[in-house]
Design an enzyme around this catalytic site. Structure first.
Site, PDB file in Angstrom:
ATOM      1  N   LYS A 122     -46.384 -59.907  -2.132  1.00  0.00           N
ATOM      2  CA  LYS A 122     -46.373 -59.772  -0.665  1.00  0.00           C
ATOM      3  C   LYS A 122     -46.525 -58.316  -0.250  1.00  0.00           C
ATOM      4  O   LYS A 122     -46.143 -57.917   0.851  1.00  0.00           O
ATOM      5  CB  LYS A 122     -45.062 -60.322  -0.109  1.00  0.00           C
ATOM      6  CG  LYS A 122     -44.984 -61.828  -0.125  1.00  0.00           C
ATOM      7  CD  LYS A 122     -43.692 -62.272   0.495  1.00  0.00           C
ATOM      8  CE  LYS A 122     -43.484 -63.748   0.270  1.00  0.00           C
ATOM      9  NZ  LYS A 122     -42.078 -64.080   0.074  1.00  0.00           N
ATOM     10  N   ARG A 126     -36.120 -46.274 -11.162  1.00  0.00           N
ATOM     11  CA  ARG A 126     -35.036 -45.297 -11.288  1.00  0.00           C
ATOM     12  C   ARG A 126     -33.683 -46.004 -11.177  1.00  0.00           C
ATOM     13  O   ARG A 126     -33.590 -47.069 -10.557  1.00  0.00           O
ATOM     14  CB  ARG A 126     -35.109 -44.239 -10.180  1.00  0.00           C
ATOM     15  CG  ARG A 126     -36.313 -43.330 -10.231  1.00  0.00           C
ATOM     16  CD  ARG A 126     -36.212 -42.343 -11.404  1.00  0.00           C
ATOM     17  NE  ARG A 126     -37.288 -41.359 -11.363  1.00  0.00           N
ATOM     18  CZ  ARG A 126     -38.510 -41.558 -11.829  1.00  0.00           C
ATOM     19  NH1 ARG A 126     -38.835 -42.719 -12.364  1.00  0.00           N
ATOM     20  NH2 ARG A 126     -39.426 -40.595 -11.752  1.00  0.00           N
ATOM     21  N   ARG A 153      -2.518 -44.627 -13.164  1.00  0.00           N
ATOM     22  CA  ARG A 153      -2.313 -45.923 -13.811  1.00  0.00           C
ATOM     23  C   ARG A 153      -1.328 -45.640 -14.936  1.00  0.00           C
ATOM     24  O   ARG A 153      -1.712 -45.108 -15.974  1.00  0.00           O
ATOM     25  CB  ARG A 153      -3.643 -46.488 -14.333  1.00  0.00           C
ATOM     26  CG  ARG A 153      -4.610 -46.819 -13.197  1.00  0.00           C
ATOM     27  CD  ARG A 153      -5.828 -47.583 -13.693  1.00  0.00           C
ATOM     28  NE  ARG A 153      -6.589 -48.124 -12.572  1.00  0.00           N
ATOM     29  CZ  ARG A 153      -7.671 -47.554 -12.034  1.00  0.00           C
ATOM     30  NH1 ARG A 153      -8.133 -46.444 -12.530  1.00  0.00           N
ATOM     31  NH2 ARG A 153      -8.289 -48.117 -11.010  1.00  0.00           N
ATOM     32  N   ASP A 163     -11.952 -52.209  -3.742  1.00  0.00           N
ATOM     33  CA  ASP A 163     -12.619 -53.395  -4.296  1.00  0.00           C
ATOM     34  C   ASP A 163     -12.535 -54.647  -3.420  1.00  0.00           C
ATOM     35  O   ASP A 163     -13.323 -55.578  -3.592  1.00  0.00           O
ATOM     36  CB  ASP A 163     -12.038 -53.734  -5.669  1.00  0.00           C
ATOM     37  CG  ASP A 163     -12.340 -52.660  -6.703  1.00  0.00           C
ATOM     38  OD1 ASP A 163     -13.217 -51.829  -6.433  1.00  0.00           O
ATOM     39  OD2 ASP A 163     -11.693 -52.653  -7.761  1.00  0.00           O
TER      40      ASP A 163
HETATM   41  O1  F6P Z   1     -10.047 -50.497  -8.810  1.00  0.00           O
HETATM   42  C1  F6P Z   1     -10.806 -49.572  -8.124  1.00  0.00           C
HETATM   43  C2  F6P Z   1     -11.923 -49.030  -8.944  1.00  0.00           C
HETATM   44  O2  F6P Z   1     -12.581 -48.153  -8.108  1.00  0.00           O
HETATM   45  C3  F6P Z   1     -12.910 -50.027  -9.580  1.00  0.00           C
HETATM   46  O3  F6P Z   1     -13.888 -50.519  -8.710  1.00  0.00           O
HETATM   47  C4  F6P Z   1     -13.485 -49.208 -10.705  1.00  0.00           C
HETATM   48  O4  F6P Z   1     -13.965 -50.033 -11.717  1.00  0.00           O
HETATM   49  C5  F6P Z   1     -12.307 -48.412 -11.165  1.00  0.00           C
HETATM   50  O5  F6P Z   1     -11.452 -48.284 -10.055  1.00  0.00           O
HETATM   51  C6  F6P Z   1     -12.632 -47.050 -11.712  1.00  0.00           C
HETATM   52  O6  F6P Z   1     -11.451 -46.462 -12.131  1.00  0.00           O
HETATM   53  P1  F6P Z   1     -11.279 -44.981 -12.670  1.00  0.00           P
HETATM   54  O7  F6P Z   1     -11.198 -44.075 -11.483  1.00  0.00           O
HETATM   55  O8  F6P Z   1     -10.019 -45.025 -13.425  1.00  0.00           O
HETATM   56  O9  F6P Z   1     -12.495 -44.671 -13.482  1.00  0.00           O
END
Ligand code: F6P
Length: 323
Positions: A212, A247, A72, A128
């Site tokens: 139940k 848990r 990123r 996602d």
């Molecule tokens: O966008 C994909 C994703 O896997 C999200 O679901 C998650 O919140 C994020 O990336 C986690 O990102 P990182 O690997 O930077 O922690």
């Protein structure tokens, strides 16, 4: 076009490699050269390029992650970074780009296109499944299967020890993984960011199950739920309802790795192929997708800003089947 670039950006997803392979092989088929840009937009800013030929992408269709690496990028967010990226592209004679990633990737591409008119085609690659303009994103199916396998195993312990498990899955803004995995594993409840969570209602549901004679339970929580992650929700429930030994499991990044499923390999191959065909036909600033088994093109703007809705009938199905 004689030379195109390709990169993967944002969170990696299983099937990205299958897509890189399809892009390279389709381009070579059309006599077009391919340059691999490493580490997403960072590679563009730093001219981290590698030539890709047909043999460079042999034996990767079955591998998770991305051979081009992903990131990123923060440098690409700056004007200066994008200027460098443009100059590097010109120097390397890259005439168009295929970007595999999610909404952040396409937002960057849109801005770059606006400033420098670089032809861009996007391919949806994220576990996602939160992109408008495609039924499934590359990696979503594999991630779902990973979650299902994990939850099935946890259910063995839940049932052996009469426990209630809160299992957190990925999805900071979207509940696609949570909803489908919840249905596929027979979860007692599924909590997603798209709908408001009421802890009291969840407790009523768990209480009904207890009456139940349900001796154990699974609650799937998408990480971005409005009441918090699995730890927070478990604590809120426990304050008012502590019948079960409880848990919490956070599945985390195991959801992003692994060999892609058959569905993801085929989808990645089709979308990678289509991306090159569209780019060579002069399309730009669009994402290729697959809707009802047909290749589609969606403007980046729409793919990012339009929200893909959760299927309401699946939301209702959880309620019915978890009684
Ligand atoms: O966008 C994909 C994703 O896997 C999200 O679901 C998650 O919140 C994020 O990336 C986690 O990102 P990182 O690997 O930077 O922690």
């Amino acid at each position: 076009m004689n030379k195109i670039g390709i990169f993967t950006s944002g969170g990696d997803s299983p099937g990205m490699n299958a897509c890189i392979r399809a892009v390279v092989r389709t381009a070579v088929f059309h006599g077009v050269e391919v340059v691999g840009i490493q580490r997403g937009y960072n590679g563009l800013v730093e001219a981290d390029f590698v030539p890709l030929e047909s043999h460079s992408v042999a034996n990767i269709i079955q591998r998770g992650g991305t051979i081009l690496k992903s990131a990123r990028s923060t440098s690409f967010l700056t004007r200066e970074g994008r200027k460098k990226a443009f100059e590097n592209m010109k120097k390397a004679n890259i005439e168009g780009i295929i970007a595999i990633g999610g909404d952040g990737t396409f937002t960057g591409a849109s801005v770059f296109n606006l400033e420098y008119s670089i032809p861009f085609i996007g391919v949806p690659g994220t576990i996602d499944n939160d992109l408008f303009g495609t039924d499934n994103t590359i990696g979503y199916d594999t991630a779902l299967n990973t979650v299902i396998e994990a939850v099935d195993k946890i259910r063995d312990t839940a049932s052996s020890h009469n426990r209630l498990f809160f299992i957190e899955v990925m999805g900071k803004d979207a509940g696609f993984i949570a909803l489908r995995s919840g249905i596929a594993t027979g979860a007692e409840a599924v909590l997603v960011p798209e709908t408001k969570t009421y802890i009291d209602q969840l407790i009523v549901k768990l209480e009904q199950g207890r009456r139940k004679s349900k001796s154990s339970g699974i609650v799937i929580v998408a990480e971005g739920d409005d009441e918090g992650g699995a730890y927070e929700i478990a604590a809120k429930v426990k304050q008012k309802f502590d019948f079960y030994d409880t848990r919490v499991v956070v599945l985390g990044h195991i959801q992003r790795g692994g060999s892609p499923s058959a569905r993801d390999r085929v989808l990645a191959s089709q979308l990678g192929n289509a991306a090159v065909e569209k780019l060579l036909k002069g399309e730009s600033n669009k994402m290729v997708g697959m809707v009802n088994n047909k290749i589609t093109l969606t403007d980046f703007d729409k793919a990012i800003k339009h929200t893909k809705e959760l299927n309401p009938s699946l939301v209702g199905l959880v309620e019915v089947l978890s009684i």
